[in-house]
Design a protein around this motif. Structure first.
Motif, mmCIF file in Angstrom:
data_model
loop_
_atom_site.group_PDB
_atom_site.id
_atom_site.type_symbol
_atom_site.label_atom_id
_atom_site.label_comp_id
_atom_site.label_asym_id
_atom_site.label_seq_id
_atom_site.Cartn_x
_atom_site.Cartn_y
_atom_site.Cartn_z
ATOM 1 N N LYS A 80 -5.073 7.189 10.221
ATOM 2 C CA LYS A 80 -6.425 6.790 9.951
ATOM 3 C C LYS A 80 -6.674 5.927 8.912
ATOM 4 C CE LYS A 80 -11.184 8.328 9.020
ATOM 5 N NZ LYS A 80 -12.008 7.629 9.915
ATOM 6 N N ILE A 81 -5.991 6.109 7.813
ATOM 7 C CA ILE A 81 -5.868 5.208 6.620
ATOM 8 C C ILE A 81 -5.522 3.736 7.056
ATOM 9 C CG2 ILE A 81 -4.820 4.633 4.408
ATOM 10 C CD1 ILE A 81 -4.671 7.449 4.137
ATOM 11 N N VAL A 139 -2.409 2.362 -4.714
ATOM 12 C CA VAL A 139 -1.901 3.683 -4.483
ATOM 13 C C VAL A 139 -3.028 4.673 -4.128
ATOM 14 C CG1 VAL A 139 -0.926 5.852 -5.730
ATOM 15 C CG2 VAL A 139 -0.084 3.436 -6.247
ATOM 16 N N THR A 140 -2.842 5.245 -2.988
ATOM 17 C CA THR A 140 -3.833 6.299 -2.425
ATOM 18 C C THR A 140 -3.133 7.444 -2.409
ATOM 19 O OG1 THR A 140 -4.948 4.587 -1.086
ATOM 20 C CG2 THR A 140 -5.061 6.876 -0.312
ATOM 21 N N LEU A 151 4.510 2.471 2.141
ATOM 22 C CA LEU A 151 5.304 3.628 1.610
ATOM 23 C C LEU A 151 4.693 4.696 1.511
ATOM 24 C CD1 LEU A 151 8.228 4.388 0.129
ATOM 25 C CD2 LEU A 151 7.289 3.533 -1.895
ATOM 26 N N VAL A 152 5.195 5.821 2.007
ATOM 27 C CA VAL A 152 4.477 7.189 1.947
ATOM 28 C C VAL A 152 5.656 7.843 0.814
ATOM 29 C CG1 VAL A 152 3.731 9.484 3.294
ATOM 30 C CG2 VAL A 152 3.695 7.306 4.069
ATOM 31 N N ASN A 185 0.909 -1.104 0.168
ATOM 32 C CA ASN A 185 -0.051 0.045 0.027
ATOM 33 C C ASN A 185 0.902 1.322 -0.037
ATOM 34 O OD1 ASN A 185 -2.670 -1.379 0.259
ATOM 35 N ND2 ASN A 185 -2.119 -1.881 2.524
ATOM 36 N N ILE A 186 0.529 2.234 -0.983
ATOM 37 C CA ILE A 186 1.640 3.345 -1.165
ATOM 38 C C ILE A 186 0.419 4.516 -1.132
ATOM 39 C CG2 ILE A 186 2.985 4.798 -2.755
ATOM 40 C CD1 ILE A 186 3.695 1.984 -4.251
ATOM 41 N N ILE A 187 0.929 5.496 -0.173
ATOM 42 C CA ILE A 187 0.186 6.740 -0.041
ATOM 43 C C ILE A 187 1.064 7.994 -0.594
ATOM 44 C CG2 ILE A 187 -0.538 8.236 1.691
ATOM 45 C CD1 ILE A 187 -1.272 5.939 3.401
#
Length: 261
Positions: free
Chosen positions: A107-108, A56-57, A113-114, A2-4
């Motif tokens: 919260k997500i 990707v978010t 990875l950010v 999960n990537i932000i």
């Protein structure tokens, strides 16, 4: 994985002027764009998605009109968009902004990875990304122009004076991206824009993310902008037409006059 990706809507800096009387930016009539460094970070995240199947978010903070950069990111290929929009965020400096974004990331919940742009072109501080990493308590690598992931690690090329370093960090981690000189931005296709209509786009308030009101906005910002002003205009340069020997003598004369030699 999960990537932000944290993105920001900014005024087109090539069109912004400073009001000489108020020392503030004149934003009227200036188009807003996706911050170029964030655009590059998003495209790098989408390359990782294509390679690994990552989700990707995109996460942004701003007024409701910032939904336009969320929609653009979704059209480029991001899976989900979240906008933090609340009067409580108004006036936030980089410290308060990084706190709000980090609180939203918590919260997500699940992230590996950010990614952020190196800096926003309307501020040039390069502080928000590192601030997010601090609030999350995760490692960070800044000023990277290339990124990859492998076996629970992020591997990057970090730009330094006179060259670069190859570095890696265990996930979760935060990386800020800077653009190579030959980078050409990509833009959504018609099909991408059409598909983006069915993707999730949320708007969260300060209460939605459980943020401490005392750490937001002007009250939560330890810095203040006193005034904004353009750099002084440079004097016009001189052009000399002569032979090589005469030009060399002229250069030496100028250097001696300026007490450089």
């Amino acid at each position: 994985m999960n990537i932000i990706v944290c993105i920001k809507q900014v005024p087109d800096s090539s069109r912004v002027k400073v009001d000489p009387k108020t020392s503030t930016l004149v934003r009227a009539g200036v188009p807003s764009i996706l911050n170029p460094y964030d655009h590059f970070a998003l495209c790098q995240a989408l390359k990782i998605k294509q390679k690994t199947g990552a989700t990707v978010t995109v996460l942004s903070m701003g007024p409701n009109q910032a939904q336009s950069v969320i929609r653009m990111a979704l059209a480029l290929g991001a899976d989900k968009g979240i906008l933090l929009s609340d009067r409580a965020f108004a006036g936030s400096d980089t410290w308060a902004t990084s706190y709000a974004l980090a609180t939203a990331i918590k919260k997500i919940g699940s992230y590996d990875l950010v990614m952020c742009g190196q800096m926003a072109i309307d501020g040039d501080t390069a502080q928000t990304g590192p601030g997010i990493a601090y609030h999350l308590g995760i490692p960070q690598i800044t000023f990277c122009d290339n990124i990859d992931t492998a076996e629970g690690k992020v591997i990057v090329r970090k730009i330094i004076d006179g060259g670069h370093q190859i570095m890696e960090a265990d996930l979760p981690a935060l990386v800020t991206m800077t653009m190579p000189f030959d980078y050409v931005a990509s833009y959504p296709s018609f099909l991408g824009a059409f598909r983006a209509q069915n993707k999730v786009s949320l708007t969260w308030t300060a209460a939605d993310i459980g943020a401490d009101p005392k750490k937001l906005g002007l009250d939560g910002s330890p810095t203040r902008v006193d005034r904004i002003f353009p750099p002084p205009a440079r004097p016009k340069g001189q052009i000399f037409n002569a032979g090589a020997g005469e030009l060399a003598d002229k250069v030496l004369e100028i250097l001696a006059k300026e007490e450089i030699i």
